[in-house]
Motif scaffolding. Structure first.
Motif, PDB file in Angstrom:
ATOM      1  N   ALA A  34       0.668  -1.254   0.109  1.00 24.64           N
ATOM      2  CA  ALA A  34       0.032   0.070   0.113  1.00 24.64           C
ATOM      3  C   ALA A  34       0.820   1.188   0.231  1.00 24.64           C
ATOM      4  O   ALA A  34       1.898   1.362   0.408  1.00 24.64           O
ATOM      5  N   ILE A  35       0.175   2.313  -0.330  1.00 20.35           N
ATOM      6  CA  ILE A  35       0.950   3.566  -0.161  1.00 20.35           C
ATOM      7  C   ILE A  35       0.164   4.703   0.567  1.00 20.35           C
ATOM      8  O   ILE A  35      -1.101   5.069   0.227  1.00 20.35           O
ATOM      9  N   VAL A  36       0.738   5.274   1.556  1.00 23.12           N
ATOM     10  CA  VAL A  36      -0.043   5.970   2.299  1.00 23.12           C
ATOM     11  C   VAL A  36       0.768   7.498   2.088  1.00 23.12           C
ATOM     12  O   VAL A  36       1.778   7.788   2.083  1.00 23.12           O
ATOM     13  N   ARG A  37      -0.280   8.567   1.739  1.00 19.08           N
ATOM     14  CA  ARG A  37       0.303   9.807   1.354  1.00 19.08           C
ATOM     15  C   ARG A  37      -0.567  10.795   2.343  1.00 19.08           C
ATOM     16  O   ARG A  37      -1.666  10.780   2.821  1.00 19.08           O
ATOM     17  N   ALA A  38       0.325  11.934   2.541  1.00 19.63           N
ATOM     18  CA  ALA A  38      -0.213  12.998   3.633  1.00 19.63           C
ATOM     19  C   ALA A  38       0.437  14.311   3.396  1.00 19.63           C
ATOM     20  O   ALA A  38       1.560  14.314   2.712  1.00 19.63           O
ATOM     21  N   ALA A  39      -0.037  15.204   3.466  1.00 21.97           N
ATOM     22  CA  ALA A  39       0.197  16.737   2.917  1.00 21.97           C
ATOM     23  C   ALA A  39       1.417  17.237   3.885  1.00 21.97           C
ATOM     24  O   ALA A  39       2.534  17.864   3.577  1.00 21.97           O
ATOM     25  N   GLU A  40       1.345  16.751   5.216  1.00 19.42           N
ATOM     26  CA  GLU A  40       2.500  17.334   6.118  1.00 19.42           C
ATOM     27  C   GLU A  40       2.353  16.277   7.532  1.00 19.42           C
ATOM     28  O   GLU A  40       1.847  15.616   7.570  1.00 19.42           O
ATOM     29  N   GLY A  41       3.412  16.752   8.158  1.00 18.34           N
ATOM     30  CA  GLY A  41       3.480  15.861   9.406  1.00 18.34           C
ATOM     31  C   GLY A  41       4.571  16.612  10.182  1.00 18.34           C
ATOM     32  O   GLY A  41       5.274  17.378  10.140  1.00 18.34           O
ATOM     33  N   ARG A  42       4.333  16.104  11.698  1.00 13.47           N
ATOM     34  CA  ARG A  42       5.154  16.799  12.783  1.00 13.47           C
ATOM     35  C   ARG A  42       5.545  15.461  13.701  1.00 13.47           C
ATOM     36  O   ARG A  42       4.864  14.532  13.640  1.00 13.47           O
ATOM     37  N   ARG A  43       6.579  15.525  14.563  1.00 10.80           N
ATOM     38  CA  ARG A  43       6.909  14.893  15.607  1.00 10.80           C
ATOM     39  C   ARG A  43       6.139  14.437  16.520  1.00 10.80           C
ATOM     40  O   ARG A  43       5.229  15.356  17.145  1.00 10.80           O
ATOM     41  N   HIS A  44       5.690  13.242  16.783  1.00 11.41           N
ATOM     42  CA  HIS A  44       4.688  12.799  17.844  1.00 11.41           C
ATOM     43  C   HIS A  44       5.070  11.400  18.414  1.00 11.41           C
ATOM     44  O   HIS A  44       5.234  10.076  17.913  1.00 11.41           O
ATOM     45  N   GLY A  45       5.687  11.462  19.694  1.00 15.66           N
ATOM     46  CA  GLY A  45       6.139  10.447  20.400  1.00 15.66           C
ATOM     47  C   GLY A  45       7.374   9.981  19.641  1.00 15.66           C
ATOM     48  O   GLY A  45       8.386  10.553  19.354  1.00 15.66           O
ATOM     49  N   ASP A  46       7.097   8.621  19.520  1.00 14.78           N
ATOM     50  CA  ASP A  46       8.443   7.989  18.805  1.00 14.78           C
ATOM     51  C   ASP A  46       8.066   7.905  17.263  1.00 14.78           C
ATOM     52  O   ASP A  46       8.841   7.245  16.488  1.00 14.78           O
ATOM     53  N   GLY A  47       6.958   8.489  16.678  1.00 18.22           N
ATOM     54  CA  GLY A  47       6.774   8.352  15.305  1.00 18.22           C
ATOM     55  C   GLY A  47       6.383   9.874  14.881  1.00 18.22           C
ATOM     56  O   GLY A  47       6.900  11.054  15.361  1.00 18.22           O
ATOM     57  N   TRP A  48       5.633   9.986  13.714  1.00 18.15           N
ATOM     58  CA  TRP A  48       5.294  11.148  13.117  1.00 18.15           C
ATOM     59  C   TRP A  48       3.954  11.000  12.689  1.00 18.15           C
ATOM     60  O   TRP A  48       3.365  10.440  12.225  1.00 18.15           O
ATOM     61  N   ARG A  49       3.255  12.120  13.233  1.00 15.14           N
ATOM     62  CA  ARG A  49       2.014  12.466  12.924  1.00 15.14           C
ATOM     63  C   ARG A  49       1.388  12.901  11.870  1.00 15.14           C
ATOM     64  O   ARG A  49       2.030  14.359  11.454  1.00 15.14           O
ATOM     65  N   VAL A  50       0.914  12.417  10.682  1.00 11.59           N
ATOM     66  CA  VAL A  50       0.473  13.075   9.580  1.00 11.59           C
ATOM     67  C   VAL A  50      -0.903  13.416   9.291  1.00 11.59           C
ATOM     68  O   VAL A  50      -1.644  12.714  10.156  1.00 11.59           O
ATOM     69  N   ARG A  51      -1.363  14.501   8.829  1.00  7.44           N
ATOM     70  CA  ARG A  51      -2.720  15.074   8.919  1.00  7.44           C
ATOM     71  C   ARG A  51      -3.254  14.482   7.452  1.00  7.44           C
ATOM     72  O   ARG A  51      -2.720  14.510   6.388  1.00  7.44           O
ATOM     73  N   SER A  52      -4.617  14.183   7.534  1.00  5.53           N
ATOM     74  CA  SER A  52      -5.487  13.914   6.394  1.00  5.53           C
ATOM     75  C   SER A  52      -4.788  13.052   5.512  1.00  5.53           C
ATOM     76  O   SER A  52      -4.652  13.155   4.250  1.00  5.53           O
ATOM     77  N   ALA A  53      -4.301  11.785   6.016  1.00  7.45           N
ATOM     78  CA  ALA A  53      -3.619  10.751   4.976  1.00  7.45           C
ATOM     79  C   ALA A  53      -4.531   9.854   4.349  1.00  7.45           C
ATOM     80  O   ALA A  53      -5.824   9.747   4.887  1.00  7.45           O
ATOM     81  N   THR A  54      -4.242   9.402   3.387  1.00  9.23           N
ATOM     82  CA  THR A  54      -5.149   8.614   2.293  1.00  9.23           C
ATOM     83  C   THR A  54      -4.093   7.209   2.117  1.00  9.23           C
ATOM     84  O   THR A  54      -2.776   7.406   2.120  1.00  9.23           O
ATOM     85  N   ARG A  55      -4.838   6.052   2.068  1.00  9.34           N
ATOM     86  CA  ARG A  55      -3.973   4.857   1.609  1.00  9.34           C
ATOM     87  C   ARG A  55      -4.581   4.455   0.436  1.00  9.34           C
ATOM     88  O   ARG A  55      -5.692   4.092   0.151  1.00  9.34           O
TER      89      ARG A  55
END
Length: 363
Positions: free
Chosen positions: A195-216
Motif C-alpha cells: 500500500a501507499i500512504v500519502r499525507a500533506a504534512e507531518g510533525r513529531r509525535h512520540g516515537d513517530g510522526w503524526r501526519v494529517r489527512s492521510a490517504t491509503r
C-alpha cells in the motif's frame, strides 16, 4: 651489531636526514602548488564585493592544509630516495653492510621515522585538514561570498523504516521541531509493495510522526481510503530525515564513523563512505611504505653507474602505489570492490612488493 637498529648516533643521523629532506620537499611543494592555485582562485575571491587581502589569506589558510596532506606521501618517498642516494654515494650503506647489518636493519631508522610521520599525518588530517576542507567546501559553494547558515532544510529525503520506505518532499527545522511536507509511506512486506500512504504534512509525535489527512492506496484492490490523522514511521529519528550529503574529506574519523551509522540506520548506501573511512587509516600509513619502495636506491655500488636508474625505479614503485590506491578507491566508490579491500589492498600489495625488492637487493 646484535641489535636490530644501528647505533644510536647512526639512527638519529639517518632519521634527521630523512625528516629534514621530507619536510623540506613538502614545504617547497606546498609553496609552489599554493601559488599556482592562487593564480586561478584569487580572481574569483576578489571578484566578490567586500573581499580583499584578508579573504585571500583566509583561502590560503584553508587550502594549504589540503595540499600538505595530499603531497606528504610524495614528500616521504622523495625524502627517502634522496637520503639513501646520499648515503650510498658516501659509502655509508656499504659501511653498515660491512658491519654485518641486513637491509632491514639499515632501513630500520627510516621505518620508525616514517611511522612517526604517519601518526602525525593522521592527527593533522583528523584535526585540521577535515575542518579546513569542510569550511572551504561551503565557502566555494557560496562562490566565496558570505557563508550561508545551514538551517537543516532538506528536500526529497528517503528513509528506510524496516521494510517500509518513507519519502518526504521537504523538511524544515531540526529535532522535535522538524516539520515534514509531502509525506509518502511505501508499505512493503517481503519486498512487495502492499500500500501507499500519502499525507500533506507531518510533525513529531512520540516515537513517530503524526501526519494529517492521510490517504491509503491499496495496491491489491486499487481502492483509496481516507485515514485522517495517523502516526507513521515509528522509531525513525528526526536526524535521519535531516541527514544531508556526507563529505568524507570534511569529517574527522570519529564523525565520519558516526555519520555512516546514521546513514545505515536511515537505509542509505554507505559503501563509498566506508571505503573513505578505512582510507583515513591506510592513507597516512602509506608513509611507512615509502622507505620500502625507495630502498632500491640504497643498495648497489654508486660507482657502478646505476644509482640514477635505481632512484628512478624507487620513484616508479612509489608512484605506481599512488596510482593503484586511487584506482582501488574509484572501484570502491563504484561498488566493484568491498570497502576494506578498496582501502587496504594497494597497501598490502605494495608492502609485499617492497619486501620482495628489499630481499632481492639483499641477496
Amino acid at each position: 651489531m646484535t641489535g636490530f637498529f644501528p647505533s644510536r648516533t647512526v639512527s638519529f643521523y639517518m632519521a634527521r636526514l630523512f625528516l629534514v629532506r621530507t619536510f623540506g620537499i613538502l614545504a617547497a611543494l606546498v609553496i609552489v602548488l599554493q601559488a599556482l592555485d592562487l593564480l586561478s582562485e584569487s580572481g574569483k575571491i576578489l571578484a566578490v564585493p567586500g573581499n580583499g587581502d584578508a579573504q585571500v589569506w583566509g583561502y590560503v589558510s584553508l587550502r594549504a592544509p589540503e595540499i600538505a596532506a595530499r603531497f606528504l606521501p610524495f614528500s616521504v618517498l622523495l625524502g627517502t630516495i634522496l637520503t639513501l642516494i646520499q648515503m650510498n654515494q658516501n659509502s655509508e650503506v656499504v659501511a653498515l653492510k660491512s658491519a654485518g647489518m641486513s637491509a632491514h636493519q639499515v632501513l630500520a631508522p627510516l621505518l620508525v621515522a616514517s611511522l612517526g610521520v604517519a601518526l602525525l599525518s593522521f592527527a593533522f588530517n583528523d584535526r585540521i585538514v577535515s575542518r579546513a576542507t569542510a569550511t572551504l567546501d561551503l565557502w566555494q559553494k557560496a562562490e566565496y561570498g558570505p557563508l550561508p547558515r545551514d538551517r537543516g532544510d532538506r528536500s526529497n529525503v528517503w528513509v528506510r523504516d524496516g521494510d517500509d520506505l518513507v519519502q518526504v518532499d521537504s523538511i524544515t527545522g531540526r529535532g522535535d521541531a522538524a516539520r515534514l511536507a509531502g509525506v509518502t509511506v511505501y508499505d512493503r512486506s517481503g519486498g512487495s509493495l502492499m500500500a501507499i500512504v500519502r499525507a500533506a504534512e507531518g510533525r513529531r509525535h512520540g516515537d513517530g510522526w503524526r501526519v494529517r489527512s492521510a490517504t491509503r492506496f491499496d495496491v491489491a484492490s486499487g481502492q483509496v481510503t481516507a485515514l485522517g490523522d495517523i502516526v507513521v514511521a515509528r522509531g525513525v529519528r528526526a536526524d535521519q530525515f535531516t541527514l544531508g550529503t556526507v563529505n568524507a574529506e570534511g569529517l574527522s574519523f570519529r564523525a565520519l564513523r558516526a555519520a555512516i551509522g546514521d546513514l545505515a540506520d536511515a537505509g542509505r548506501p554507505t559503501k563509498a563512505l566506508e571505503g573513505a573511512l578505512w582510507h583515513k587509516l591506510s592513507g597516512p600509513l602509506s608513509s611507512v611504505l615509502m622507505p620500502l619502495l625507495g630502498a632500491v636506491a640504497a643498495f648497489g655500488l654508486a660507482r657502478s653507474g646505476q644509482l640514477f636508474l635505481r632512484a628512478v625505479m624507487g620513484m616508479a614503485l612509489g608512484f605506481a602505489y599512488f596510482v593503484a590506491d586511487n584506482f582501488a578507491l574509484a572501484m570502491g566508490n563504484l561498488g566493484a570492490y568491498p570497502p576494506f579491500l578498496a582501502a587496504w589492498a594497494p597497501f598490502l600489495l605494495f608492502f609485499l612488493i617492497g619486501e620482495a625488492v628489499l630481499i632481492r637487493s639483499e641477496e
